[in-house]
Design an enzyme around this catalytic site. Structure first.
Site, PDB file in Angstrom:
ATOM      1  CB  SER A  23      -8.431  53.361 -25.166  1.00 25.71           C
ATOM      2  OG  SER A  23      -7.237  52.884 -25.746  1.00 25.71           O
ATOM      3  CG  HIS A 156     -47.702  42.472   0.298  1.00 31.35           C
ATOM      4  ND1 HIS A 156     -47.650  42.035  -0.965  1.00 31.35           N
ATOM      5  CD2 HIS A 156     -47.942  41.323   0.546  1.00 31.35           C
ATOM      6  CE1 HIS A 156     -47.806  40.924  -1.516  1.00 31.35           C
ATOM      7  NE2 HIS A 156     -48.857  40.403   0.081  1.00 31.35           N
ATOM      8  CB  SER A 277     -30.926  69.661   5.732  1.00 29.42           C
ATOM      9  OG  SER A 277     -31.675  70.377   4.621  1.00 29.42           O
ATOM     10  CE  LYS A 283     -34.279  65.693   6.584  1.00 29.60           C
ATOM     11  NZ  LYS A 283     -34.347  65.854   4.989  1.00 29.60           N
ATOM     12  CD  GLU A 290     -30.616  59.489   1.116  1.00 33.24           C
ATOM     13  OE1 GLU A 290     -30.523  60.119   0.392  1.00 33.24           O
ATOM     14  OE2 GLU A 290     -32.172  59.669   2.192  1.00 33.24           O
ATOM     15  CD  GLN A 322     -10.792  52.735 -28.092  1.00 34.05           C
ATOM     16  OE1 GLN A 322      -9.473  52.638 -28.832  1.00 34.05           O
ATOM     17  NE2 GLN A 322     -11.133  54.209 -27.773  1.00 34.05           N
TER      18      GLN A 322
END
Length: 462
Positions: A23, A156, A277, A283, A290, A322
């Site tokens: 580990s 809604h 983009s 863009k 996000e 572990q």
């Protein structure tokens, strides 16, 4: 060099088996906590006369040397030694010789690793609380500047009633306040010391667990050694609290993403927290929002992973445990990063009050005002609701809004409606009149801001 536990064994594992069982790749993050726990344990052993004074001095000096190297990132760990505990003991042995082996007297890796994680989470939770408070400050600052900024309120995802932007932002302030309270409350259970519980049954040595707990700053000692080494509730509680926090951040990010779109145009996200983009030059994507929204999934996944791991484990320690660390480490990193991003993004966020206000003038979010208006004139609310619904239907058919209707049309549906209806239907009046406690009315929001300010004045870790 043989394994520190290898006396019972005739064969040694292959390298790939060692690698699978080790580990150290991730629990190296506990190096400072492990050293701190060892120093407290050795000091206690000396206080109890279990180790000689000169042995204690020699071991503590060696541990201090390792701590300085750890702080300078100069320690080298080996997979062969499996975990942080055995790596440090091996390094201590290299530094001071066989007396290093006495450090492990009256202790097991089982209570040692549990102690490390309690120490680790105790500090990380305080850091998370501080970051929550930083985000709360940003929300409070924007809310203070936008009490009378009017925007559509939604149910809604449909426009429902006009509200104050400050009211909307303060909703997240209070979510974060509850998150902070949960993390703060969890410190009571993180602040327990398992050190001295041994592998599962305690020890025959005359140790003083309260002394080692005191040295480590713990407020309480686990009263049951089986529970002490097998308990991971404190990690589960942290992961649960973190999941709820990330859910709140994700909801907020979802709204920021919508608000930044061309369809809303309520806000502009700073270039610092946006990307472009590779194909479409126009863009500007709210990628950081996000990402925070997306990272909520990994935190919730870490909670589910540990819950699933724990559900079938018999007492006391099992190697499965572990697997409790990577999710904890990942969650700490994810939560702290997300909170920092959110505070920075809010600090540079630009709101567009004119666009928000305009959105409330070209919809039917003032329909409730008309129903309330009629109710105040003496019409039962259910009848007022029906009259208003019919008027909205008429407006939809005629492609009009309520404030564009002639008074003669209003009175066709109810003679109770007079010229003062036009004032009652303004977005400003729709918001201003809702001054019930916790409402969106300007006066109510100002009172809410005072409550929020009182919370901020008692922030613990800032």
């Amino acid at each position: 060099m043989s394994k520190l536990w290898g006396g019972r064994f005739e064969k040694t594992a292959s390298d790939w088996v060692d690698a699978f069982g080790a580990s150290i790749e991730f629990d190296a993050q506990l190096v400072l906590e492990d050293l701190e726990g060892s120093m407290a344990h050795v000091t206690m052993l000396g206080d109890q006369g279990i180790l000689l004074k000169e042995e204690v001095t020699q071991i503590l000096d060696g541990l201090q040397q390792l701590k300085q190297k750890a702080l300078a990132d100069e320690l080298k760990f080996e997979v062969y030694h499996e975990d942080i505990h055995m790596n440090l003991e091996a390094l201590l042995h290299e530094a001071i010789g066989p007396v290093a082996g006495k450090m492990h007297t009256a202790r097991s890796r089982n209570d040692q690793v549990a102690t490390d994680m309690h120490l680790y989470l105790k500090e990380r939770v305080k850091e998370v609380i501080q970051l929550i408070e930083s985000l709360q400050r940003e929300l409070h600052a924007h809310a203070s500047e936008n009490v009378e900024t009017i925007m559509p309120g939604y149910t809604h995802l449909q426009r429902a009633q006009p509200i104050s932007l400050a009211h909307h932002l303060l909703a997240y302030f209070w979510m974060l306040e509850r998150d902070k309270e949960r993390f703060t409350d969890s410190l009571k259970r993180i602040d327990w010391s398992p050190l001295g519980a041994g592998a599962l049954a305690g020890t025959t040595f005359p140790i003083d667990r309260s002394r080692s707990a005191e040295l480590l700053g713990f407020n309480r000692v686990y009263p049951n050694s089986l529970d002490a080494v097998s308990d991971r509730d404190f990690i589960l509680e942290f992961l649960s609290n973190a999941s709820m926090l990330m859910m709140h951040l994700s909801r907020f990010c979802e709204e920021l993403i919508l608000w930044a779109s061309e369809e809303y145009r309520f806000i502009t996200v700073s270039d610092t927290f946006s990307t472009g983009s590779s194909m479409m030059p126009q863009k500007k994507n709210p990628d950081m929002a996000e990402l925070v929204r997306g990272k909520s999934g990994r935190v919730i996944g870490n909670l589910m992973g540990l819950l699933t791991l724990m559900k079938g484990l018999p007492l006391a320690y099992n190697k499965d445990l572990q697997e409790d660390k990577e999710g904890m480490f990942d969650t700490v990193k994810t939560v702290q990063g997300s909170l920092s991003i959110m505070a920075g993004m809010m600090n540079e966020l630009t709101f567009h009050p004119d666009v928000m206000k305009q959105a409330t003038e070209r919809d039917f979010s003032n329909a409730t005002e008309l129903a309330d208006y009629l109710t105040a004139k003496g019409l039962p609310f259910r009848e007022a609701h029906e009259v208003t619904g019919k008027l909205v239907k008429y407006c939809v058919d005629e492609r009009l809004y309520l404030r564009e209707l002639p008074i003669t049309v209003f009175q066709t549906y109810s003679e109770l409606i007079q010229e003062d209806v036009y004032h009652a239907l303004t977005p400003e009046q729709a918001v201003a009149r809702r001054n019930s406690y916790g409402g969106t009315g300007f006066d109510a929001v100002c009172e809410q801001l005072k409550e929020a300010s009182a919370c901020m004045s008692t922030m613990t870790y800032s």
